[in-house]
Scaffold this active site. Structure first.
Site, short mmCIF file in Angstrom:
data_model
loop_
_atom_site.label_atom_id
_atom_site.label_comp_id
_atom_site.label_asym_id
_atom_site.label_seq_id
_atom_site.Cartn_x
_atom_site.Cartn_y
_atom_site.Cartn_z
N ASP A 136 0.41 -1.00 -0.16
CA ASP A 136 0.10 -0.13 -0.24
C ASP A 136 1.34 1.08 0.05
O ASP A 136 2.31 1.32 0.40
CB ASP A 136 -0.54 -0.57 1.42
CG ASP A 136 -1.95 1.10 1.53
OD1 ASP A 136 -2.51 1.49 0.16
OD2 ASP A 136 -1.61 1.88 2.51
N SER A 137 0.06 2.46 -0.28
CA SER A 137 1.04 3.90 -0.14
C SER A 137 2.05 3.99 1.78
O SER A 137 2.49 4.83 1.65
CB SER A 137 0.24 4.76 -0.30
OG SER A 137 -0.44 4.63 0.67
N CYS A 191 -4.16 -1.09 -2.09
CA CYS A 191 -4.74 0.07 -2.17
C CYS A 191 -4.95 0.56 -3.17
O CYS A 191 -5.32 -0.39 -4.34
CB CYS A 191 -3.01 0.75 -2.34
SG CYS A 191 -3.05 2.19 -2.35
N ASN A 192 -6.83 1.47 -2.91
CA ASN A 192 -7.60 1.37 -4.45
C ASN A 192 -6.71 1.87 -5.49
O ASN A 192 -6.63 1.71 -6.75
CB ASN A 192 -9.13 2.03 -3.97
CG ASN A 192 -9.64 1.59 -2.91
OD1 ASN A 192 -10.39 0.10 -3.76
ND2 ASN A 192 -9.65 0.35 -1.62
N THR A 193 -6.28 2.92 -5.01
CA THR A 193 -5.62 3.92 -6.24
C THR A 193 -4.19 2.96 -6.54
O THR A 193 -4.86 3.58 -8.39
CB THR A 193 -4.46 5.24 -5.47
OG1 THR A 193 -5.88 5.58 -4.34
CG2 THR A 193 -4.72 6.03 -5.99
N TYR A 221 -0.55 8.18 -2.18
CA TYR A 221 -0.81 7.86 -3.43
C TYR A 221 -1.46 9.17 -4.22
O TYR A 221 -2.47 8.52 -4.99
CB TYR A 221 -1.34 6.29 -3.71
CG TYR A 221 -0.17 5.78 -4.04
CD1 TYR A 221 1.09 6.04 -3.52
CD2 TYR A 221 -0.36 4.60 -3.87
CE1 TYR A 221 2.32 5.10 -3.41
CE2 TYR A 221 0.94 3.60 -4.11
CZ TYR A 221 2.76 3.42 -3.59
OH TYR A 221 3.71 2.88 -3.83
N GLY A 222 -3.06 8.78 -3.66
CA GLY A 222 -4.46 9.74 -3.93
C GLY A 222 -3.78 11.12 -4.27
O GLY A 222 -4.97 10.76 -5.60
N CYS A 279 -11.41 3.05 0.46
CA CYS A 279 -9.26 2.93 0.22
C CYS A 279 -10.14 2.16 1.40
O CYS A 279 -10.06 2.15 2.63
CB CYS A 279 -9.76 4.69 0.83
SG CYS A 279 -8.22 5.18 1.51
N THR A 280 -8.07 2.04 1.89
CA THR A 280 -8.24 0.63 2.59
C THR A 280 -7.63 1.57 4.28
O THR A 280 -7.32 0.96 5.06
CB THR A 280 -7.17 -0.16 2.23
OG1 THR A 280 -6.03 0.91 1.89
CG2 THR A 280 -7.07 -1.40 1.01
N HIS A 281 -7.80 2.90 4.21
CA HIS A 281 -7.91 3.44 5.54
C HIS A 281 -9.16 3.32 6.20
O HIS A 281 -9.13 3.67 7.38
CB HIS A 281 -7.32 5.34 5.44
CG HIS A 281 -6.06 4.75 4.63
ND1 HIS A 281 -5.66 4.77 3.87
CD2 HIS A 281 -5.35 5.48 5.69
CE1 HIS A 281 -3.70 5.31 3.82
NE2 HIS A 281 -3.67 5.84 5.07
N GLU A 304 -4.36 8.62 9.21
CA GLU A 304 -3.04 8.58 9.95
C GLU A 304 -3.19 8.96 11.64
O GLU A 304 -2.27 8.83 11.62
CB GLU A 304 -2.45 8.64 8.71
CG GLU A 304 -2.79 8.20 7.27
CD GLU A 304 -1.33 7.45 7.29
OE1 GLU A 304 -0.69 7.07 7.59
OE2 GLU A 304 -1.72 6.35 6.39
N1 DGL Z 1 -4.77 3.32 1.01
C1 DGL Z 1 -5.16 4.48 -0.24
C2 DGL Z 1 -6.22 3.42 -0.78
O1 DGL Z 1 -6.56 2.61 -0.52
C3 DGL Z 1 -5.24 5.59 -0.20
C4 DGL Z 1 -4.24 6.57 0.76
C5 DGL Z 1 -3.55 7.00 -0.34
O2 DGL Z 1 -3.65 8.73 -0.43
O3 DGL Z 1 -1.94 6.98 0.13
O4 DGL Z 1 -6.56 4.00 -1.94
#
Ligand code: DGL
Length: 265
Positions: free
Chosen positions: A9-10, A72-74, A41-42, A184-186, A152
């Protein structure tokens, strides 16, 4: 096969997926990589995310990983195709396809909302994939860029987080949705607050356990399940700070030790 699964993930958000995998597959070893040097990453371009993903996947596969989970979705939106082309020798699981599949299976969802990073929203990966299966479903997306950094920083389940969440969820295009994907995995950490906002009238879907189930099925299908009883779990970041170790505990639910590997140097 007793080799580890690679998960990346990011940053530390993808640990929600790693946690679900650890629970569903207790005998599996894994190596997690959080690209904290490039977080978030977003806001990054597709090209940058593809570049980061290539380097990270080479690192994980170089360490002997038998399968790769893009937690990570992005990165799933921007780099899944690139990675499947680069590493045809191992199965690669992204977080978008299992979530879409899970959602469209429930025929009662006719209006689906999406909250995600700007990168995921502008890629339009969710509307495209959902409509490909069922063009009748209406999809409403909103980028919610404050949420990942807020979580975060440990801001969830408090007045500040509820205010930010309420402000995003009160968007006009979310008025009539019957399901909301936390894309988003957060976001599993704010699932309860989101459910509270909708007074439990909207199904709130997070991908962590769905992705863990798909990972298990993929390992079975490819004859890759581990027979070892003593799994090894390693956690790497590309830029170590004490703050990341603290947030890692929030996302993984227990204290973990982060090792730094500056794969960009
Ligand atoms: N965890 C990332 C996702 O699922 C998002 C966090 C980021 O922007 O890095 O997209």
């Amino acid at each position: 096969m007793n080799k580890p699964i690679g998960i990346y993930d990011s940053g530390t958000g993808g640990l929600t997926v790693a946690k679900a995998i650890a629970e569903m597959l207790p005998n599996e070893s894994f190596i997690y990589f959080g690209d904290t040097a490039h977080l978030p990453y977003g806001d990054k371009s597709k090209e940058s995310i593809q570049l980061y993903s290539k380097r990270i996947s080479d690192f994980l596969i170089g360490k002997g990983c038998k399968a790769l989970v893009i937690a990570c979705n992005t990165a799933s939106a921007h780099a899944y195709a690139t990675l499947t082309e680069r590493h045809p020798e191992i199965p690669i699981i992204n977080v978008v396809d299992p979530t879409v599949e899970y959602c469209v299976k429930d025929k009662s969802y006719k209006k689906i909302g999406i909250i995600a990073t700007k990168g995921t929203v502008t890629s339009r990966i969710y509307p495209r994939k959902i409509k490909k299966v069922n063009p009748e479903i209406q999809v409403f997306q909103n980028a919610t860029p404050l949420l990942a950094p807020m979580i975060e920083e440990g801001f969830f389940n408090n007045r500040i987080s509820q205010t930010v969440i309420n402000s995003y969820l009160s968007a006009k295009n979310f008025k009539e949705i019957d399901a909301l994907i936390l894309a988003c995995t957060h976001y599993p950490l704010i699932k309860k607050e989101v459910e509270r906002y909708f007074k439990d009238n909207v199904a709130v879907i997070d991908s962590a356990s769905v992705v863990a189930t798909v990972t298990k099925n993929v390992l079975i299908k490819n004859n890759l399940l581990s027979s070892s009883q003593i799994p090894s779990r390693q956690f790497f970041v590309s830029d170590y700070t004490k703050a990341f170790e603290k947030t890692a505990k929030l996302f993984f639910g227990e204290k973990i030790t982060l090792k730094e590997d500056r794969i960009w140097d």
